[in-house]
Design a protein around this motif. Sequence first.
Motif, PDB file in Angstrom:
ATOM      1  N   ILE A 112       7.766  15.925  -0.317  1.00 52.56           N
ATOM      2  CA  ILE A 112       6.684  16.908  -0.155  1.00 52.56           C
ATOM      3  C   ILE A 112       5.751  16.490   0.969  1.00 52.56           C
ATOM      4  O   ILE A 112       5.341  17.309   1.798  1.00 52.56           O
ATOM      5  N   TYR A 113       5.412  15.205   1.034  1.00 51.64           N
ATOM      6  CA  TYR A 113       4.524  14.728   2.102  1.00 51.64           C
ATOM      7  C   TYR A 113       5.176  14.946   3.474  1.00 51.64           C
ATOM      8  O   TYR A 113       4.505  15.360   4.430  1.00 51.64           O
ATOM      9  N   GLY A 114       6.476  14.671   3.554  1.00 54.62           N
ATOM     10  CA  GLY A 114       7.171  14.848   4.827  1.00 54.62           C
ATOM     11  C   GLY A 114       7.236  16.292   5.273  1.00 54.62           C
ATOM     12  O   GLY A 114       7.268  16.581   6.478  1.00 54.62           O
ATOM     13  N   LEU A 115       7.226  17.233   4.332  1.00 52.95           N
ATOM     14  CA  LEU A 115       7.247  18.653   4.689  1.00 52.95           C
ATOM     15  C   LEU A 115       5.911  19.120   5.250  1.00 52.95           C
ATOM     16  O   LEU A 115       5.849  20.101   6.003  1.00 52.95           O
ATOM     17  N   MET A 140      18.827   0.480  -3.396  1.00 57.89           N
ATOM     18  CA  MET A 140      18.979   1.885  -3.756  1.00 57.89           C
ATOM     19  C   MET A 140      17.909   2.727  -3.058  1.00 57.89           C
ATOM     20  O   MET A 140      16.810   2.228  -2.765  1.00 57.89           O
ATOM     21  N   LYS A 141      18.220   3.958  -2.801  1.00 55.13           N
ATOM     22  CA  LYS A 141      17.198   4.877  -2.303  1.00 55.13           C
ATOM     23  C   LYS A 141      16.156   5.120  -3.395  1.00 55.13           C
ATOM     24  O   LYS A 141      16.496   5.187  -4.579  1.00 55.13           O
ATOM     25  N   LEU A 142      14.911   5.276  -2.988  1.00 51.37           N
ATOM     26  CA  LEU A 142      13.849   5.508  -3.975  1.00 51.37           C
ATOM     27  C   LEU A 142      13.936   6.891  -4.597  1.00 51.37           C
ATOM     28  O   LEU A 142      13.589   7.088  -5.753  1.00 51.37           O
ATOM     29  N   GLN A 143      14.368   7.875  -3.823  1.00 54.55           N
ATOM     30  CA  GLN A 143      14.580   9.244  -4.305  1.00 54.55           C
ATOM     31  C   GLN A 143      13.392   9.755  -5.143  1.00 54.55           C
ATOM     32  O   GLN A 143      13.535  10.095  -6.313  1.00 54.55           O
ATOM     33  N   THR A 144      12.256   9.836  -4.493  1.00 55.47           N
ATOM     34  CA  THR A 144      11.042  10.299  -5.170  1.00 55.47           C
ATOM     35  C   THR A 144      10.504  11.553  -4.494  1.00 55.47           C
ATOM     36  O   THR A 144      10.321  11.578  -3.260  1.00 55.47           O
ATOM     37  N   ASP A 145      10.280  12.585  -5.293  1.00 55.70           N
ATOM     38  CA  ASP A 145       9.897  13.898  -4.763  1.00 55.70           C
ATOM     39  C   ASP A 145       8.606  13.879  -3.935  1.00 55.70           C
ATOM     40  O   ASP A 145       8.531  14.579  -2.916  1.00 55.70           O
ATOM     41  N   PRO A 146       7.553  13.162  -4.336  1.00 56.22           N
ATOM     42  CA  PRO A 146       6.314  13.219  -3.559  1.00 56.22           C
ATOM     43  C   PRO A 146       6.478  12.815  -2.089  1.00 56.22           C
ATOM     44  O   PRO A 146       5.754  13.320  -1.229  1.00 56.22           O
ATOM     45  N   LEU A 170       0.833  -1.200   0.000  1.00 55.30           N
ATOM     46  CA  LEU A 170       0.000   0.000   0.000  1.00 55.30           C
ATOM     47  C   LEU A 170       0.874   1.259   0.000  1.00 55.30           C
ATOM     48  O   LEU A 170       0.573   2.239  -0.705  1.00 55.30           O
ATOM     49  N   ILE A 171       1.959   1.236   0.773  1.00 51.46           N
ATOM     50  CA  ILE A 171       2.885   2.376   0.792  1.00 51.46           C
ATOM     51  C   ILE A 171       3.478   2.602  -0.594  1.00 51.46           C
ATOM     52  O   ILE A 171       3.505   3.728  -1.111  1.00 51.46           O
ATOM     53  N   LEU A 172       3.962   1.520  -1.210  1.00 48.99           N
ATOM     54  CA  LEU A 172       4.544   1.642  -2.542  1.00 48.99           C
ATOM     55  C   LEU A 172       3.504   2.112  -3.553  1.00 48.99           C
ATOM     56  O   LEU A 172       3.788   2.965  -4.405  1.00 48.99           O
ATOM     57  N   ALA A 173       2.293   1.582  -3.453  1.00 47.73           N
ATOM     58  CA  ALA A 173       1.227   1.989  -4.380  1.00 47.73           C
ATOM     59  C   ALA A 173       0.937   3.482  -4.261  1.00 47.73           C
ATOM     60  O   ALA A 173       0.653   4.151  -5.262  1.00 47.73           O
ATOM     61  N   SER A 174       1.004   4.023  -3.050  1.00 47.33           N
ATOM     62  CA  SER A 174       0.734   5.456  -2.872  1.00 47.33           C
ATOM     63  C   SER A 174       1.807   6.302  -3.548  1.00 47.33           C
ATOM     64  O   SER A 174       1.512   7.374  -4.101  1.00 47.33           O
ATOM     65  N   ILE A 175       3.048   5.832  -3.537  1.00 50.41           N
ATOM     66  CA  ILE A 175       4.125   6.560  -4.220  1.00 50.41           C
ATOM     67  C   ILE A 175       3.919   6.494  -5.726  1.00 50.41           C
ATOM     68  O   ILE A 175       4.066   7.497  -6.436  1.00 50.41           O
ATOM     69  N   PRO A 195       1.821   5.252   3.959  1.00 49.15           N
ATOM     70  CA  PRO A 195       1.484   5.767   2.622  1.00 49.15           C
ATOM     71  C   PRO A 195       1.526   7.297   2.626  1.00 49.15           C
ATOM     72  O   PRO A 195       1.431   7.935   3.682  1.00 49.15           O
ATOM     73  N   ILE A 196       1.659   7.867   1.441  1.00 47.83           N
ATOM     74  CA  ILE A 196       1.689   9.330   1.322  1.00 47.83           C
ATOM     75  C   ILE A 196       0.426   9.853   0.642  1.00 47.83           C
ATOM     76  O   ILE A 196       0.270  11.060   0.487  1.00 47.83           O
ATOM     77  N   ALA A 197      -0.460   8.959   0.234  1.00 45.28           N
ATOM     78  CA  ALA A 197      -1.698   9.343  -0.450  1.00 45.28           C
ATOM     79  C   ALA A 197      -2.595   8.116  -0.513  1.00 45.28           C
ATOM     80  O   ALA A 197      -2.247   7.052   0.013  1.00 45.28           O
ATOM     81  N   MET A 198      -3.730   8.285  -1.162  1.00 48.38           N
ATOM     82  CA  MET A 198      -4.671   7.185  -1.312  1.00 48.38           C
ATOM     83  C   MET A 198      -4.571   6.619  -2.718  1.00 48.38           C
ATOM     84  O   MET A 198      -5.014   7.246  -3.675  1.00 48.38           O
ATOM     85  N   PRO A 199      -3.974   5.445  -2.863  1.00 50.54           N
ATOM     86  CA  PRO A 199      -3.806   4.866  -4.192  1.00 50.54           C
ATOM     87  C   PRO A 199      -5.081   4.195  -4.678  1.00 50.54           C
ATOM     88  O   PRO A 199      -5.832   3.592  -3.898  1.00 50.54           O
ATOM     89  N   GLY A 200      -5.309   4.270  -5.983  1.00 50.41           N
ATOM     90  CA  GLY A 200      -6.438   3.583  -6.580  1.00 50.41           C
ATOM     91  C   GLY A 200      -6.101   2.136  -6.892  1.00 50.41           C
ATOM     92  O   GLY A 200      -4.981   1.655  -6.656  1.00 50.41           O
ATOM     93  N   ARG A 201      -7.061   1.435  -7.480  1.00 52.43           N
ATOM     94  CA  ARG A 201      -6.881   0.022  -7.798  1.00 52.43           C
ATOM     95  C   ARG A 201      -5.700  -0.193  -8.744  1.00 52.43           C
ATOM     96  O   ARG A 201      -4.916  -1.130  -8.588  1.00 52.43           O
TER      97      ARG A 201
END
Length: 361
Positions: free
Chosen positions: A270-273, A261-267, A230-235, A304-310
């Motif tokens: 932003i969520y952490g800020l 490797m680090k995922l290094q993804t901007d979203p 679910l966490i990965l899906a939100s990214i 998770p950082i958002a609500m992922p869809g199916r």
Amino acid sequence: MAKPAKKNPASAPTRRPSGLWRAVRWLFVLFLLAGAAAAWFVHEDYRRFARTELGVGADEIVFEVKRGDSFSHVLRRLRSVGIDEGHDLYWKALAWETGVMTRLRVGEYALGHGLTPVALLDKLEQGRVIQHRFTLVEGWNFRELRLALAADTALEQTIAGKSDAEVMQAVGAPAEHPEGRFLPETYNYTRGTRDVDLLKRARLALDRTLDAAWAARAPDLPLKTPYEALILASIIEKETGVAAERPQIGGVFVRRLRLGMKLQTDPTVIYGLGSTFDGNLTRKHLTDDTPHNTYTRFGLPPTPIAMPGRAAIEAALKPADGDTLYFVARGDGSHVFSRTLAEHNRAVAQYQLRRRAGTAP
């Protein structure tokens, strides 16, 4: 001396009813006839009323039955919206006849042209109410979901002022973090539905979707639990601008996790800020360490950082095969995927640096 002869009772003259009694008898007959005629007239008038179209104009009237309403309350409200036809006794008799008196369904009803009293009460008895829609958008975070619920005037507001933890307690998941726990899709509901009940439906839909996807997941994924998926899906959801790219983006992240490797993804940054983010992501932000910053920390963020869809959940658990490890946005929602850092840097120079400088790639 001879005795006088006795009178034979049988030979006595028969008394005829007096004029008064005849009048009373005729009056009684007339009364019965009048009563029967009146009853027939009322019965026919009642039947005519039941089949007569109500005086609803060309525009539909929206009429609401509220929780706890008696039929008398409903009838008064019908009168208030312009339904003048029929005596109250007719309406109550018809309500008993159709069963509405004991089976009123709460909700909003559309009263349109051509509706008869029988058809109207059948609507109330069957509960054919107006359906409202609430769309939970893919990629929303929980704060955005709460704002959208609070703005929906057809919902009964019960979670206003509650903390996120109290909301999760109300939906029956006190131990869960709220982010990502509600499935994005459109939910139909009737006026007066509680906001918390809609959240319960969305949470149950998410659990079912995630469980089914987890059971059908690809082998050898670097994900230990459905929650990690679910966490990965939100990214993936937040990184995707073109729906068809979700599996490719999922493949990049899965390969990076496998390689350590680090995922290094901007979203995630932003969520952490949180609320301090002003819409302009800087290099300094990438180095500001938060639990969700995937530039400073390895692995998945803690929630998770958002609500992922199916589709995003599917992309996390059935990612596309390949060997790409990088991607960069073109600026039109799509991405360029690269195998090596050198390829990636060239793509960044072509699509990001020039765009920031204000020139077309």
